[in-house]
Design a protein around this motif. Structure first.
Motif, PDB file in Angstrom:
ATOM      1  N   ASP A  47      -6.943   5.123  -8.737  1.00  0.00           N
ATOM      2  CA  ASP A  47      -8.043   5.738  -7.998  1.00  0.00           C
ATOM      3  C   ASP A  47      -9.341   5.215  -8.619  1.00  0.00           C
ATOM      4  O   ASP A  47      -9.756   5.648  -9.688  1.00  0.00           O
ATOM      5  CB  ASP A  47      -7.975   7.267  -8.093  1.00  0.00           C
ATOM      6  N   GLU A  48      -9.938   4.246  -7.937  1.00  0.00           N
ATOM      7  CA  GLU A  48     -11.113   3.565  -8.484  1.00  0.00           C
ATOM      8  C   GLU A  48     -12.287   4.521  -8.677  1.00  0.00           C
ATOM      9  O   GLU A  48     -13.045   4.406  -9.648  1.00  0.00           O
ATOM     10  CB  GLU A  48     -11.536   2.416  -7.553  1.00  0.00           C
ATOM     11  N   ILE A  70      -5.121   8.959   2.361  1.00  0.00           N
ATOM     12  CA  ILE A  70      -5.608   8.204   1.209  1.00  0.00           C
ATOM     13  C   ILE A  70      -4.453   7.359   0.676  1.00  0.00           C
ATOM     14  O   ILE A  70      -3.407   7.889   0.305  1.00  0.00           O
ATOM     15  CB  ILE A  70      -6.141   9.135   0.110  1.00  0.00           C
ATOM     16  N   HIS A  71      -4.637   6.052   0.704  1.00  0.00           N
ATOM     17  CA  HIS A  71      -3.599   5.157   0.216  1.00  0.00           C
ATOM     18  C   HIS A  71      -4.194   4.183  -0.795  1.00  0.00           C
ATOM     19  O   HIS A  71      -5.411   3.950  -0.820  1.00  0.00           O
ATOM     20  CB  HIS A  71      -2.920   4.396   1.358  1.00  0.00           C
ATOM     21  N   TYR A  72      -3.327   3.630  -1.630  1.00  0.00           N
ATOM     22  CA  TYR A  72      -3.759   2.775  -2.732  1.00  0.00           C
ATOM     23  C   TYR A  72      -2.911   1.515  -2.769  1.00  0.00           C
ATOM     24  O   TYR A  72      -1.710   1.551  -2.453  1.00  0.00           O
ATOM     25  CB  TYR A  72      -3.584   3.497  -4.075  1.00  0.00           C
ATOM     26  N   GLN A 123       0.852  -1.179   0.000  1.00  0.00           N
ATOM     27  CA  GLN A 123       0.000   0.000   0.000  1.00  0.00           C
ATOM     28  C   GLN A 123       0.895   1.239   0.000  1.00  0.00           C
ATOM     29  O   GLN A 123       1.887   1.287   0.730  1.00  0.00           O
ATOM     30  CB  GLN A 123      -0.906   0.016   1.234  1.00  0.00           C
ATOM     31  N   PHE A 139      -0.715   2.739  -9.417  1.00  0.00           N
ATOM     32  CA  PHE A 139      -1.890   2.519  -8.564  1.00  0.00           C
ATOM     33  C   PHE A 139      -3.081   3.261  -9.146  1.00  0.00           C
ATOM     34  O   PHE A 139      -2.939   4.195  -9.947  1.00  0.00           O
ATOM     35  CB  PHE A 139      -1.626   2.930  -7.111  1.00  0.00           C
TER      36      PHE A 139
END
Length: 340
Positions: A88-89, A72-74, A61, A86
């Motif tokens: 951002d859905e 905010i982590h991905y 992550q 990564f």
């Protein structure tokens, strides 16, 4: 000291919007005379986007954005050339880190990427500001001439309502609505705004019916410029959350007929408390010890020099980072030098 960032995008309107959102707190120029520290590119490429969609994220992550009360982590996957990637859905936008900065990869021009682009640039700037010894307060601020009034406290204390009230006074100018960069001076502090979306809750709009009417008529959208929002007045504003409206700083200032300023010297700090009683605004001077204790409520939980973004931070040469104030020293300096 700061960070120089070049932004490359296929749409000139993106640059116009960024300048309106970020200035006067950021410097802006058509080109840089030196090699930039960071290059941020917006790439609209359906094939490249679809290829990244086929990748699988691993267990790693990455911390991307430091927000008011959360991080905010991905999940990360390894993209071409070993670059960390990564997604951002919520906006269907990929970030791909590389040796010079980051690419924001969208399926097409219709993608909702502008706020993400602004956040990337802001994250680099916040990291550089804290590396240079500054600290951020969860605060609003206004300026009269060269002096500033800082309004700070916990979420829901009434900062935006008081800010809106103050901006209704002659000669008062907008400096910040949510994040203020504080740098020390020998007997005080300099305040500089860090632009964010201005979130106006329904409770604030009830206090200012003229503002509510102007906002409804404008149909402003934080992802558009003031001019573009007015030109497209037949379309509804997007990206709004129930119970609050999101504006760019320029849109907020436009509605109130006020001018934004870059920075000013702190003259006083106000810590609003809502009593629920009639009588308007009453000021109570605070002793230094009380001021220091209450100012602690204005510290961010997440935005600190010790916790920069893992994705969007300029790597400094050994020894280049300055020692930042500790929380205790920071609060003591404010309480001892600025009336509260």
């Amino acid at each position: 000291p700061g960070v120089s960032i070049t932004v490359q995008t296929e749409s000139p309107d993106d640059i116009i919007w960024l300048r309106e959102f970020l200035c006067p707190w950021f410097d802006s120029a058509p080109t840089l005379s030196t090699v930039p520290d960071v290059t941020v590119r917006v790439v609209c490429d359906a094939q490249r986007h679809d290829e990244l969609r086929t990748g699988d994220a691993g267990p790693e992550q990455i911390v991307a954005f430091m927000m008011d009360t959360k991080v905010i982590h991905y999940p990360v996957c390894t993209g071409p050339a070993g670059h960390r990637t990564f997604l951002d859905e919520s906006r269907n936008v990929f970030f791909q880190l590389n040796d010079t900065g980051v690419d924001l990869i969208c399926h097409d021009q219709a993608a909702d990427y502008r706020l993400l682009l602004m956040r990337v640039i802001r994250e680099y700037a916040m990291g550089a500001a804290q590396a240079a010894g500054g600290r951020f307060l969860h605060a609003a601020a206004v300026a009269i001439g060269t002096r500033a009034l800082l309004v700070t406290g916990p979420r829901g204390a009434g900062k935006t309502s008081l800010l809106t009230c103050l901006l209704g006074r002659p000669k008062v100018k907008f400096l910040a609505n949510d994040r203020v960069l504080v740098t020390s001076q020998e007997q005080g502090a300099n305040l500089r705004g860090m632009p964010t979306v201005v979130s106006i809750r329904d409770g604030t709009l009830k206090l200012f019916p003229a503002l509510r009417g102007s906002l409804q008529a404008s149909r402003f959208n934080s992802r558009a410029t003031v001019a573009a929002s007015r030109h497209n007045s037949g379309t509804p504003a997007g990206g709004q959350r129930p119970g609050k409206k999101g504006l760019s700083p320029a849109q907020y200032c436009s509605l109130l007929g006020r001018t934004p300023v870059r920075n000013a010297a702190a003259a006083a700090v106000v810590l609003p408390v809502q009593t629920g009683q009639a009588g308007g605004i009453v000021l109570h001077p605070l002793q230094r010890a009380d001021a220091g204790a209450q100012l602690r409520q204005g510290l961010f939980e997440r935005i600190t020099p010790e916790r920069p973004s893992e994705a969007f931070t300029k790597r400094l040469a050994e020894g280049a980072r300055k020692v930042s104030w500790t929380d205790q020293a920071f609060l003591a300096h404010l309480a001892n030098n600025i009336p509260a």
